[in-house]
Design an enzyme around this catalytic site. Structure first.
Site, short mmCIF file in Angstrom:
data_model
loop_
_atom_site.label_atom_id
_atom_site.label_comp_id
_atom_site.label_asym_id
_atom_site.label_seq_id
_atom_site.Cartn_x
_atom_site.Cartn_y
_atom_site.Cartn_z
N HIS A 13 8.49 -5.52 -1.46
CA HIS A 13 7.60 -6.53 -2.00
C HIS A 13 6.36 -5.83 -3.08
CE1 HIS A 13 7.75 -9.23 1.70
NE2 HIS A 13 8.78 -9.50 0.61
N LEU B 59 0.95 -6.28 18.02
CA LEU B 59 -0.51 -6.49 18.72
C LEU B 59 -0.42 -7.75 19.68
CD1 LEU B 59 -3.17 -5.06 18.90
CD2 LEU B 59 -3.90 -6.93 17.31
N ASP C 58 0.78 -1.11 -0.11
CA ASP C 58 -0.06 0.00 0.07
C ASP C 58 0.85 1.29 -0.01
OD1 ASP C 58 -0.43 -0.84 3.44
OD2 ASP C 58 0.63 0.86 2.86
N CYS D 22 5.11 -4.11 -17.14
CA CYS D 22 4.91 -4.78 -18.32
C CYS D 22 5.76 -6.09 -18.43
CB CYS D 22 5.02 -3.95 -19.47
SG CYS D 22 4.97 -4.80 -21.16
N ALA E 240 -0.77 -0.75 16.79
CA ALA E 240 0.18 0.23 16.52
C ALA E 240 -0.11 1.76 16.19
CB ALA E 240 0.63 0.07 14.87
N CYS F 161 -0.29 -2.14 -22.58
CA CYS F 161 0.93 -1.40 -22.05
C CYS F 161 1.12 -0.23 -22.87
CB CYS F 161 2.23 -2.32 -22.22
SG CYS F 161 3.75 -1.46 -21.86
N THR G 221 4.38 -7.15 11.81
CA THR G 221 4.63 -8.16 10.95
C THR G 221 5.04 -9.44 11.84
OG1 THR G 221 6.33 -8.97 9.01
CG2 THR G 221 7.41 -7.70 10.85
N SER G 222 4.41 -10.55 11.14
CA SER G 222 4.52 -11.52 11.91
C SER G 222 5.70 -12.45 11.57
CB SER G 222 3.40 -12.60 11.34
OG SER G 222 3.64 -12.90 9.91
C1 BV8 Z 1 12.23 -15.27 -2.19
C2 BV8 Z 1 3.44 -9.08 -1.85
C3 BV8 Z 1 14.23 -16.11 -3.25
C4 BV8 Z 1 2.39 -9.48 -2.56
C5 BV8 Z 1 4.17 -10.79 -0.33
C6 BV8 Z 1 8.94 -22.35 -1.13
C7 BV8 Z 1 8.74 -21.75 -2.69
C8 BV8 Z 1 9.05 -20.48 -3.06
C9 BV8 Z 1 9.65 -19.86 -2.00
C10 BV8 Z 1 9.70 -20.28 -0.48
C11 BV8 Z 1 9.34 -21.61 -0.28
N1 BV8 Z 1 9.57 -21.76 1.19
C12 BV8 Z 1 10.06 -20.43 1.51
C13 BV8 Z 1 10.13 -19.72 0.70
C14 BV8 Z 1 10.39 -18.12 0.76
C15 BV8 Z 1 9.23 -17.45 0.65
C16 BV8 Z 1 8.76 -17.49 2.10
O1 BV8 Z 1 9.32 -16.85 3.08
N2 BV8 Z 1 7.58 -18.06 2.16
C17 BV8 Z 1 7.06 -18.43 3.62
C18 BV8 Z 1 5.41 -18.55 3.53
C19 BV8 Z 1 7.74 -19.55 4.36
N3 BV8 Z 1 9.73 -15.86 0.46
C20 BV8 Z 1 9.44 -15.61 -0.88
O2 BV8 Z 1 9.19 -16.23 -1.68
C21 BV8 Z 1 10.22 -14.29 -1.27
N4 BV8 Z 1 11.06 -14.42 -2.34
O3 BV8 Z 1 12.19 -16.03 -1.35
O4 BV8 Z 1 12.85 -15.15 -3.15
C22 BV8 Z 1 15.21 -15.27 -2.66
C23 BV8 Z 1 15.11 -14.55 -1.42
C24 BV8 Z 1 16.47 -13.81 -0.99
C25 BV8 Z 1 17.43 -14.24 -1.61
C26 BV8 Z 1 17.48 -14.49 -2.89
C27 BV8 Z 1 16.31 -15.09 -3.44
C28 BV8 Z 1 8.92 -13.30 -1.72
C29 BV8 Z 1 8.21 -13.26 -0.69
C30 BV8 Z 1 7.14 -11.97 -0.76
C31 BV8 Z 1 5.60 -12.50 -1.34
N5 BV8 Z 1 4.92 -11.29 -1.38
N6 BV8 Z 1 3.48 -9.59 -0.42
C32 BV8 Z 1 1.05 -9.06 -2.22
O5 BV8 Z 1 1.23 -8.25 -1.08
O6 BV8 Z 1 -0.10 -9.49 -2.72
S1 BV8 Z 1 4.39 -11.34 1.02
C33 BV8 Z 1 3.19 -10.75 2.26
O7 BV8 Z 1 3.03 -11.65 3.36
C34 BV8 Z 1 3.50 -9.64 2.72
O8 BV8 Z 1 4.29 -8.55 1.63
C35 BV8 Z 1 4.36 -9.85 4.03
O9 BV8 Z 1 5.68 -9.91 3.46
C36 BV8 Z 1 4.12 -11.06 4.16
C37 BV8 Z 1 3.95 -11.33 5.85
O10 BV8 Z 1 2.87 -10.43 5.93
P1 BV8 Z 1 2.95 -9.51 7.43
O11 BV8 Z 1 3.27 -8.14 6.99
O12 BV8 Z 1 3.91 -10.16 8.42
O13 BV8 Z 1 1.57 -9.70 7.79
P2 BV8 Z 1 0.68 -10.81 8.55
O14 BV8 Z 1 -0.65 -10.88 8.09
O15 BV8 Z 1 1.62 -12.14 8.37
O16 BV8 Z 1 1.11 -10.54 10.00
C38 BV8 Z 1 0.40 -9.19 10.75
C39 BV8 Z 1 1.15 -8.96 11.76
O17 BV8 Z 1 0.60 -7.70 12.35
C40 BV8 Z 1 0.83 -10.18 12.84
O18 BV8 Z 1 2.10 -10.11 13.63
C41 BV8 Z 1 -0.30 -9.22 13.85
O19 BV8 Z 1 -0.12 -9.59 15.12
C42 BV8 Z 1 0.26 -8.02 13.70
N7 BV8 Z 1 -1.00 -6.72 13.87
C43 BV8 Z 1 -2.25 -6.86 13.43
N8 BV8 Z 1 -3.11 -6.00 13.79
C44 BV8 Z 1 -1.95 -5.19 14.41
C45 BV8 Z 1 -0.76 -5.58 14.31
N9 BV8 Z 1 0.30 -5.02 14.89
C46 BV8 Z 1 0.22 -3.85 15.30
N10 BV8 Z 1 -1.05 -3.14 15.13
C47 BV8 Z 1 -2.02 -3.67 14.75
N11 BV8 Z 1 -3.48 -3.00 14.93
#
Ligand code: BV8
Length: 230
Positions: free
Chosen positions: A105, A199, A90, A113, A216, A132, A173-174
């Site tokens: 991200h 949270l 966002d 494109c 937050a 495009c 972030t989680s």
């Molecule tokens: C990579 C954009 C290689 C899109 C996102 C198998 C196959 C392929 C890859 C993998 C695999 N196994 C593991 C991987 C790596 C993978 C990964 O980590 N998977 C996880 C599931 C295990 N990662 C990737 O694929 C990444 N790329 O690895 O490339 C590489 C890497 C390094 C170097 C060279 C090569 C790419 C990952 C990016 C994916 N895209 N988003 C879109 O948004 O549509 S991910 C998306 O979820 C977000 O961007 C964010 O990064 C991610 C986690 O989300 P959070 O922001 O933490 O949110 P979440 O809901 O989880 O948690 C919210 C938190 O807020 C909680 O803690 C909650 O308590 C708190 N909260 C809630 N309310 C409040 C609050 N806190 C305060 N106040 C409040 N009111």
């Protein structure tokens, strides 16, 4: 003092943008593998376009909350170096006034494109019929976001900033998605103090020197005031 801040979906939750891991673990009713991966897009581009179109139109209706505004205030008054990295796609940090936001991200309000690579502002729906304007291609546009399995943006810059950090703070972030989830370990190994603002406790909580619990919109303004007073 060099400060590096990483934000996640939790900082935008109180603006009305749902976090990724809601109670049902689904993402707007979709399995993340179906909508946030290159394969998912290859398999069914229209479903993926619809998923992002929904989020894009909702984003245009919400506003930054006090947490975003507090970080923008910090950027204006912090005497040292401040680096803001966000996992969020966002634009609420920018709309709150934060400069130089690193969107590791990608960004929901941009398209890319797949034919010529052009990145352009995008505030309307994308579909396979989208054109495009740079190369004239049809059925070539995708959201300018990083899907699972794709390389996040600006990792070199991010690592250099973390290596020079004196304080690393992760907000809303989680700690489930890599490489972002590994930034706290890099920060610690380079001697930075680490703070988690969330949270709830997370799987990364044990990695942090200090934890600030609460929504937050309350904890971040409080933390910024303390930082600037110290
Ligand atoms: C990579 C954009 C290689 C899109 C996102 C198998 C196959 C392929 C890859 C993998 C695999 N196994 C593991 C991987 C790596 C993978 C990964 O980590 N998977 C996880 C599931 C295990 N990662 C990737 O694929 C990444 N790329 O690895 O490339 C590489 C890497 C390094 C170097 C060279 C090569 C790419 C990952 C990016 C994916 N895209 N988003 C879109 O948004 O549509 S991910 C998306 O979820 C977000 O961007 C964010 O990064 C991610 C986690 O989300 P959070 O922001 O933490 O949110 P979440 O809901 O989880 O948690 C919210 C938190 O807020 C909680 O803690 C909650 O308590 C708190 N909260 C809630 N309310 C409040 C609050 N806190 C305060 N106040 C409040 N009111």
């Amino acid at each position: 003092m060099n400060l590096v801040i990483l934000t996640g979906a939790g900082i935008s939750a109180e603006s009305g943008i749902p976090v990724f891991r809601g109670s049902d673990g689904l993402w707007e009713g979709h399995r993340v593998e179906d909508v946030a991966t290159p394969d998912g897009f290859r398999r069914d581009a229209e479903t993926v376009h619809h998923f992002y179109n929904l989020r894009r139109s909702r984003l245009l209706e919400v506003t930054p909350n006090p947490a975003h505004l507090a970080l923008a205030h910090l950027a204006r008054h912090w005497p040292g170096r401040l680096t803001l990295i966000t996992q969020n796609i966002d634009d609420l940090h920018e709309r709150a006034g934060s400069p130089d936001v690193i969107h590791m991200h990608g960004e929901l309000l941009k398209s890319r494109c797949t034919h010529c690579g052009a990145v352009a502002p995008c505030t309307t729906d994308l579909s396979r019929a989208s054109l495009c304007h740079a190369c004239g291609g049809i059925d070539v546009l995708r959201p300018h976001v990083v899907w699972f399995g794709e390389m996040p943006f600006q990792l070199g810059l991010i690592e250099r900033e973390i290596q020079q950090a004196h304080l690393f703070a992760a907000i809303g972030t989680s700690g489930r998605v890599y490489p972002a989830a590994g930034f706290v370990s890099l920060a610690r190994s380079c001697g930075a103090r680490t703070l988690e603002i969330n949270l709830d406790s997370t799987r990364s909580s044990p990695d942090f020197d200090e934890i600030l619990s609460g929504p937050a919109s309350e904890t971040v303004p409080h933390w910024v005031r303390e930082l600037l007073d110290s």
